[in-house]
Design a protein around this motif. Structure first.
Motif, PDB file in Angstrom:
ATOM      1  N   THR A  43       0.804  -1.450   0.277  1.00  0.00           N
ATOM      2  CA  THR A  43       0.120   0.126   0.108  1.00  0.00           C
ATOM      3  C   THR A  43       1.228   1.410  -0.184  1.00  0.00           C
ATOM      4  N   PRO A  44      -0.076   2.287  -0.321  1.00  0.00           N
ATOM      5  CA  PRO A  44       1.030   3.422  -0.262  1.00  0.00           C
ATOM      6  C   PRO A  44       2.493   3.234   1.023  1.00  0.00           C
ATOM      7  N   SER A  45       1.282   3.658   2.172  1.00  0.00           N
ATOM      8  CA  SER A  45       1.977   3.640   3.832  1.00  0.00           C
ATOM      9  C   SER A  45       3.398   2.613   3.353  1.00  0.00           C
ATOM     10  N   ASN A  46       3.031   1.082   3.365  1.00  0.00           N
ATOM     11  CA  ASN A  46       3.487   0.289   3.327  1.00  0.00           C
ATOM     12  C   ASN A  46       5.222   0.648   2.302  1.00  0.00           C
ATOM     13  N   TYR A  47       4.606   1.085   1.620  1.00  0.00           N
ATOM     14  CA  TYR A  47       5.789   1.369   0.226  1.00  0.00           C
ATOM     15  C   TYR A  47       6.727   1.970   1.172  1.00  0.00           C
ATOM     16  N   TYR A  48       6.288   3.867   1.771  1.00  0.00           N
ATOM     17  CA  TYR A  48       6.930   4.612   2.463  1.00  0.00           C
ATOM     18  C   TYR A  48       8.255   4.210   3.618  1.00  0.00           C
ATOM     19  N   GLN A  49       7.643   2.756   4.193  1.00  0.00           N
ATOM     20  CA  GLN A  49       7.411   2.251   5.452  1.00  0.00           C
ATOM     21  C   GLN A  49       9.229   1.338   4.922  1.00  0.00           C
TER      22      GLN A  49
END
Lengths: 240, 584, 285
Positions: free
Chosen positions: B75-81
Motif C-alpha cells: 500500500t502507499p503507506s507500506n511503500y514508504y515504510q
C-alpha cells in the motif's frame, strides 16, 4: 608477565620533545601516544566524541535561538533568586559553578595522591568530589523544580520562545546525567582505592582485569570534562 | 619500503603482554564472548541477517515500481515504510556494522599483531547493545502503525506529523534504535581506534599497517566524530515527538488544525543529519577502499602502488568529508552562498579519491593478476565505484544537482557508489578471509557464478535508472501516474529493472549456500592459501586461537606488501619474517 | 610541553603517572574561582554589547584552557596526543560558523516572508497567553520592515485574527523548511500519487499530505469566518469546565467537540496540562 623483566626492557632511549618527538611518536611502532596508557588514550578519544555531542547540542541551541522571531527570555531574570528580599541574578548558577570547580580541584588532587599510593587521602578526596557532584545535581534538581513551578515546560514557557525551555532541560539534563554517572563511578573507584584493589591486583567484577592507579586519572579526566562542559554551558546558556 | 626496524633493531616492548579473559563455559566462549573474533562473527551474522530483511524490502519496492498497484501488500503507506527501512538498515545496520563491527573486529587485532582488542569487555558490550538496537528496529515492524515511513533521512517536520506512516510508534522506535546503535558503536569504535593507535606489536609502525587497517581506522574515527550529530538530532527529534518540544518544528497548520509547534528550525535537523550523513558515506567507503587495496595487491602479486599516497589519500578524504555535508542540501533552502563553499569542497574531495583509483589501476599494471573470486569482486568494485563517483561529480555541482535532485538519478548514483561498490567489497573480503576464519576455502565455481550475476545484474538495475532520472522520474514516489514528460516506455524499463533486481537478490542464495556448504565440505585451506604477506595469515593456528599468537607476539620487520621480491625464496615476504639476507 | 613525561616510575603501571606539586592545583583552583567570579560580574553589572561577548568568551576560553592544560594534564602530554585531541574540534568550529550564518539567514527569511515575524509571534503570544504589550517586543524586525510591523502589531495581539495567523504560520513552515520539493513526495504517502501532483505548493511543506486539501479549504474558509477561538489552559481546568464556560452552563457534555478539535494535541480528554492552547470550535448543536 612479571613486572621486573618488563621494567628492564623499558629502558628505552629518552624520547625527544617538540615536533621531532611528534614525528617520532607517530612513526614509531607499538604506541602513537607514548605518554598514554590504553585507558587514558581511550578516555581521551571518548571525551573527544563526547565533545562533539555537547557541541552539537550547544550549536542547535544557538541555531534555534538566533533564528527565532520571538523574544528569548532573559536568563539573568529567569534564574534569579530572591535572597533576603533582594533579587540576585543567576546566583544559584554561580554557586553551582563554584561547586563544580571545587569538585574539579579535589579530583585533581585525588589523582595526584593516587599516584603517590596515598590511598586514604586519594579516596577521601574522591568522596569529597562525589559529594560536590551530588550537591550539584541536587541544586540542579532544585533549579528544575523552581522553573517548573514557574511554568517553564519543554514545550513552552510564560516569557517567550518555547525553545528556551526545550534547550534548558535538554542541555542541563544531559550534563546532569553526565554528573550523575560520574558520581556513581567516583564512589566505585573510591571504594576500590580504599580497599587497595590497585595494590593487591584484585580483579574487576565485570572485566576480570587488574586495575592500576591510572584508573583514578581516567576517572579524573572524565570528571574534569564534565566541569569543562559546564564552563561552556555557563557562558553560552546563562550569560548569553 | 625500507626496513628501518630491521636495520636498527626492533625496539623493546613498551607495554606488558595482556592477560586475556579465558572462557570458562560454553556461554562465555560462544555467546557472551570477549574474543574479538567471535564478536566479529556475531556482528557479521546479525548485520547480514537484518540486511536480508532490507533486501526483501527492496524487492517489494521494486515490485511496486514495476507493477503499480498490483500487489496488495504494498500500500502507499507500506511503500514508504519499506523505502525508509530499506535505506536505514542497509546504510547503518548492515554496512556500518559489518565493515567496522565485523571486518574491524576480526582483522584489526590480527593485522596489527595484538592478542585482542584493548578492552575486550567493552567490545562485547558493544555487540550486545548493537543487537538490542537491531531488536528495537525490528520491533517497529510489529508496533501499532508499523515502522516509520519518513524516508531514511527522517526529515522533520513531516517525520513526526500525522499523515506519515508509522507516526505512532515507528518513529519513536527508530530514534531509540539509532541512539542505542550509536552508544553501542561508540564502545566498539573506541576499541578499534585505541587498538590501532596503542595496541600494535613490536615493529608495527603506522606506515606498515595494511591498508585494510588504515581504512577501518580512519572510518572509525569518522564515525566517532560524526555519529554525535546524529545522536543529538535523534534525541531532539524524540523530544519533539514525545514531549512536544519544537526544536525542529515550525508553526504548522495541518488539516485545519493549528498544531502546538512553533519557532523550530527544520533545516537545523538537515544540517545535523548531514553533518553525520556525509561522513557516513565514507564510513562505508573507506573500509572498502582499504580492503580492496589489499585484495588487489595480494591477487596481482604486486606491492600496492604508492602506499604512502594511499594512506594520505584516506586521511585527506576523512578530513574533507567533514566540510562537504551541504551538498546534500542544495535544494533545502539553506543560505544560498553555501552552495559555492560546499560545491568547491565536494569537488576537491574528488582529488584524493581519484588518486586511489589511479593507484589501484597502477597496482594492476603489469601485475601477475590471478582472477580469483576475491580479485573479481575487487575489480568489480573499481568499475562500479568509478561509475558512481563520476555521477557524484555531476551532483556535486549546484546547477546540475538542482534539476537532478530527488530524481532516480540520485538513487542510481548512491546505490552505485555506496550500495553496490561496498557490497562487492564485502563479498570480496568474505571470499578472501573465509579460509582464515574457517580453515576451508569457499567454492571457486559457485563464487564465480555469484560474482557475475551480482556484478552484471547490478549494472542492469542501476544503469537504466540513471536514464530514468534524466527524464525526470522522481524518487520516493509510490506511483508515477500520468505525466506529460515521462514516456510510457519508462514503465517497461521499470519492469526490466525489477526483473534484474529479483534475479540478483535471488542469486545471493548461491553465496549463502556456498558459505554453509564450504564450512563442512570446502577444500582445506591451510594457513596461508593466498600466499599473502600481511600478519593475519601468519598465525600459528588456522583459524586463529584465543589470543591469536600462541606464546610470543609476532615481531614485524617490513610492510605488508612485499610481493614478487627479487631474490627471495618464495614470491612474497611475510611481515614477521626476520630479514635473513640484508633487505635489498 | 617539552619537559615531558617519561620520568621512569617505580613500576610499569605508573610509568606514565602524572606527578605535580599540589600547590599548582590549588593555584589553578584559585584562578578558576576568580575567572568564574569575573564572568558572573559581567552579568551582574549588566555589561552589554561587544564588550560583554568579548569578556564572557575570554573568561570561558581561559577557564577551559586551565582545566584542560593543568587539571587534565594536557600540558604535560606529548604533542602527538595534544594534537590528536585538540585539532578535531576544529570541525565543530566550522559547523558552528556555518550554522551561525544559516540561522541568520533563516531569521531573515522568516521576517521577509511573513512581513513581520508576527506569525510565529502570534503563535507564541497565544501560547504565553499574554496579549498586548508582549507583542510589542515580539515584533522586533529589521528597520525596513518596522513600519509594517507597527501596522500589523495591534491586530496581531488579538486572538480573533486567527485566520491571518494561521495563514502566515503556514508560510512560516514553508519558508523554514524550504523543502517543499523534497518532503512532498514522502508526505504524499498517505494520499498516494494523486496528491503528490501538488508537490511544489507551499501547503505541502506543512508535511501532511492528508491535510493538503484541507489547508487550502481552511485558509479560504477562515478568511470569511474566523470563528475558531483559542483558549489557554489554566491550572485546574478540565475540558468539561471549558465547555461549560464556552458553550454555556449545562453544555459541559460538549467537551468532546473541543477534544475532537484538538486531537493532535490531546491523547485523552482527561489529560490536559496548564499552558496548553486549545482550539475552541464553534458550538455546533
Amino acid at each position: 608477565m612479571t613486572e621486573s623483566a618488563l621494567t628492564d626492557s623499558l629502558e628505552a632511549p629518552p624520547r625527544q620533545g617538540g615536533w621531532h618527538g611528534f614525528a617520532a611518536d607517530w612513526s614509531s611502532d607499538q604506541r602513537a601516544f607514548k605518554s598514554a596508557t590504553w585507558g587514558k588514550a581511550m578516555i581521551w578519544i571518548f571525551l573527544l566524541s563526547d565533545t562533539f555531542i555537547f557541541s552539537c547540542f550547544l550549536l542547535s541551541y544557538m541555531t534555534v535561538r538566533m533564528s527565532t522571531t520571538v523574544p528569548w527570555p532573559d536568563p539573568g531574570k529567569v534564574f534569579a533568586l530572591t535572597i533576603a528580599g533582594r533579587e540576585i541574578p543567576l546566583i544559584l548558577i554561580a554557586i553551582m559553578t563554584f561547586i563544580l570547580i571545587s569538585s574539579s580541584g579535589t579530583m585533581a588532587m585525588a589523582v595526584n595522591f593516587g599516584y603517590r599510593h596515598d590511598r586514604v587521602k586519594s579516596a577521601v578526596l574522591m568522596l569529597a568530589t562525589a559529594a560536590f557532584g551530588a550537591s550539584f545535581v541536587g541544586m540542579q534538581a532544585f533549579e528544575w523544580t523552581h522553573l517548573i513551578l514557574e511554568g517553564v515546560r519543554p514545550w513552552g514557557n510564560p516569557w517567550g520562545a518555547a525553545q528556551f525551555g526545550s534547550c534548558f532541560f535538554l542541555i542541563t539534563g544531559f550534563h546532569g546525567t553526565h554528573v550523575t554517572i560520574g558520581v556513581i563511578f567516583l564512589l566505585i573507584t573510591a571504594r576500590k582505592v580504599l580497599r587497595g584493589d590497585f595494590e593487591s591486583g584484585r580483579r574487576g567484577f565485570f572485566t576480570s582485569r587488574k586495575g592500576r592507579y591510572e584508573i583514578v586519572e581516567t576517572m579524573g579526566l572524565y570528571w574534569h570534562f564534565v566541569d569543562l562542559v559546564w564552563v561552556f554551558i555557563f557562558a553560552l546558556f546563562y550569560l548569553w | 619500503m625500507v626496513d628501518i626496524g630491521a636495520a636498527e633493531g626492533i625496539p623493546p616492548a613498551e607495554v606488558e603482554d595482556v592477560e586475556l579473559y579465558h572462557a570458562k563455559s560454553w556461554v562465555t566462549k560462544y555467546v557472551f564472548c570477549q574474543d574479538a573474533k567471535v564478536i566479529a562473527i556475531q556482528y557479521s551474522i546479525t548485520a547480514i541477517s537484518i540486511g536480508l530483511v532490507a533486501l526483501v524490502l527492496s524487492w517489494l519496492i521494486r515490485l511496486q515500481l514495476a507493477f503499480p498497484g498490483t500487489f496488495s501488500i504494498v500500500t502507499p503507506s507500506n511503500y514508504y515504510q519499506f523505502v525508509t527501512m530499506h535505506g536505514m538498515i542497509m546504510v547503518i545496520y548492515l554496512l556500518t556494522a559489518l565493515f567496522l563491527g565485523g571486518f574491524g573486529n576480526y582483522l584489526i587485532p590480527l593485522m596489527v599483531g595484538a592478542r585482542d582488542m584493548v578492552f575486550p569487555y567493552v567490545n562485547m558490550l558493544s555487540y550486545w547493545v548493537y543487537l538490542l538496537a537491531v531488536v528495537v528496529l525490528v520491533a517497529s515492524f510489529f508496533a501499532p502503525g508499523g515502522p516509520t515511513g519518513a524516508g531514511w533521512t527522517l526529515y522533520p517536520p513531516q517525520a513526526i506529523l500525522e499523515g506519515t506512516p508509522g507516526r505512532q510508534w515507528g518513529i519513536i522506535l527508530m530514534l531509540v534504535s539509532l541512539i542505542l546503535f550509536i552508544i553501542g558503536f561508540t564502545m566498539g569504535g573506541l576499541n578499534y581506534v585505541v587498538t590501532v593507535l596503542q595496541g600494535r606489536t613490536r615493529g608495527m609502525t603506522m606506515m606498515r599497517l595494511p591498508l585494510t587497517v588504515w581504512g577501518i581506522f580512519t572510518a572509525t574515527i569518522l564515525a566517532l566524530l560524526a555519529f554525535p550529530a546524529l545522536f543529538v538530532a535523534s534525541v531532539m527529534m524524540l523530544f519533539d515527538r514525545v514531549l512536544g518540544t519544537s526544536f525542529f518544528m515550525p508553526a504548522i497548520v495541518a488539516a485545519g488544525e493549528h498544531l502546538k509547534y512553533g519557532g523550530g528550525s527544520p533545516i537545523l535537523f538537515q544540517h545535523l543529519f548531514w553533518f553525520f550523513g556525509h561522513p557516513e558515506v565514507y564510513i562505508v567507503a573507506l573500509p572498502a577502499f582499504g580492503i580492496v587495496s589489499d585484495l588487489i595487491s595480494v591477487h596481482s602479486r604486486k606491492n600496492i602502488f604508492g602506499y604512502r599516497m594511499m594512506v594520505w589519500a584516506l586521511v585527506a578524504i576523512a578530513v574533507l568529508s567533514f566540510i562537504v555535508w551541504g551538498h546534500h542540501m542544495y535544494i533545502s533552502g539553506m543560505n544560498p552562498p553555501f552552495g559555492f563553499f560546499f560545491a568547491t569542497s565536494t569537488l576537491i574531495i574528488a582529488v584524493p579519491t581519484a588518486i586511489k583509483v589511479y593507484n589501484w589501476v597502477l597496482t594492476l599494471w603489469r601485475g601477475d593478476i590471478h582472477l580469483t573470486v576475491p580479485m573479481l569482486f575487487a575489480l568489480g568494485f573499481i568499475v562500479t565505484f568509478v561509475n558512481g563517483g563520476i555521477t557524484g561529480l555531476f551532483l556535486g555541482n549546484v546547477i546540475v544537482d538542482v534539476p537532478l535532485s530527488a530524481t532516480m538519478f540520485v538513487v542510481a548514483h548512491f546505490h552505485m557508489v555506496m550500495g553496490i561498490a561496498p557490497i562487492l567489497v564485502v563479498f570480496g573480503g568474505i571470499y578472501h578471509w573465509y579460509p582464515k576464519i574457517t580453515g576451508r576455502m569457499l567454492n571457486e565455481r559457485l563464487g564465480q557464478i555469484h560474482f557475475w550475476i551480482t556484478f552484471l545484474g547490478a549494472y542492469l538495475i542501476y544503469f537504466p535508472m540513471h536514464y530514468l532520472g534524466f527524464i525526470g522520474v522522481p524518487r520516493r514516489y509510490y506511483e508515477l501516474g500520468e505525466t506529460a514528460f515521462v514516456p510510457a516506455s519508462a514503465a517497461t524499463l521499470n519492469v526490466a529493472i525489477t526483473a534484474a533486481a529479483l534475479i540478483v537478490g535471488a542469486a545471493q542464495t548461491v553465496f549463502f549456500f556456498n558459505v554453509i556448504w564450504s564450512l563442512y565440505k570446502g577444500k582445506l585451506a591451510g594457513g596461508n592459501p593466498w600466499r599473502a604477506a600481511s600478519l593475519e595469515w601468519q598465525t600459528p593456528e588456522t583459524p586463529p586461537g584465543h589470543g591469536n599468537w600462541g606464546k610470543e607476539l609476532p615481531v614485524v620487520y617490513r610492510w605488508a606488501y612485499d610481493y614478487s621480491v627479487p631474490g627471495a625464496g618464495q614470491d612474497f615476504l611475510p611481515q614477521n619474517q626476520p630479514p635473513a639476507i640484508p633487505a635489498r | 610541553m617539552t619537559q615531558s613525561t617519561s620520568v621512569p616510575g617505580k613500576n610499569v603501571g605508573h610509568q606514565e603517572g602524572q606527578q605535580h606539586p599540589i600547590k599548582l592545583y590549588l593555584i589553578v583552583w584559585g584562578w578558576l574561582f576568580v575567572l568564574s567570579t569575573c564572568s558572573y560580574l559581567v552579568d551582574y553589572f549588566g555589561i552589554e554589547g561587544f564588550l560583554r561577548w568579548f569578556l564572557i568568551l575570554l573568561f570561558m576560553i581561559v577557564k577551559a584552557g586551565l582545566i584542560v592544560a593543568i587539571f587534565m594534564h594536557m600540558a604535560w602530554e606529548r604533542l602527538a596526543l595534544m594534537y590528536a585531541i585538540l585539532v578535531p574540534p576544529g570541525a565543530v568550529l566550522l559547523f558552528v560558523a556555518i550554522m551561525a550564518f544559516e540561522s541568520d539567514y533563516t531569521h531573515f527569511t522568516r521576517v521577509a516572508f511573513f512581513g513581520t515575524g508576527s506569525a510565529s509571534a502570534q503563535t507564541e503570544t497565544l501560547a504565553s497567553a499574554k496579549p498586548g504589550p508582549e507583542t510589542g517586543t515580539a515584533t522586533a524586525p529589521p528597520d525596513e520592515l518596522k513600519k509594517e510591523a507597527e501596522k500589523h502589531g495591534p491586530e496581531v495581539s488579538k486572538p480573533e485574527v486567527a485566520s491571518e495567523g494561521r495563514n502566515a504560520a503556514l508560510s512560516d513552515s514553508a519558508a523554514a523548511t524550504g523543502e517543499a520539493g523534497k518532503t512532498a513526495p514522502v508526505s504524499g504517502s498517505a494520499a498516494g500519487a494523486a496528491t503528490t501532483g501538488e508537490a511544489g505548493t507551499t501547503a505541502l511543506a506543512s508535511g501532511n499530505a492528508v491535510g493538503v486539501a484541507a489547508v487550502h479549504n481552511d485558509i479560504t474558509a477562515a478568511a470569511k469566518a474566523p470563528e475558531a477561538k483559542f483558549y489557554t489552559l489554566k491550572p485546574g481546568d478540565t475540558l468539561w469546565k471549558i465547555a461549560e464556560a464556552e458553550y454555556g452552563l449545562g453544555h459541559g457534555g460538549k467537551y468532546h467537540l473541543i477534544f475532537e478539535a484538538n486531537k493532535s494535541l490531546l491523547s485523552d480528554p482527561g489529560k490536559v496540562h496548564p499552558g496548553q492552547v486549545l482550539r475552541i470550535p464553534p458550538n455546533s448543536g
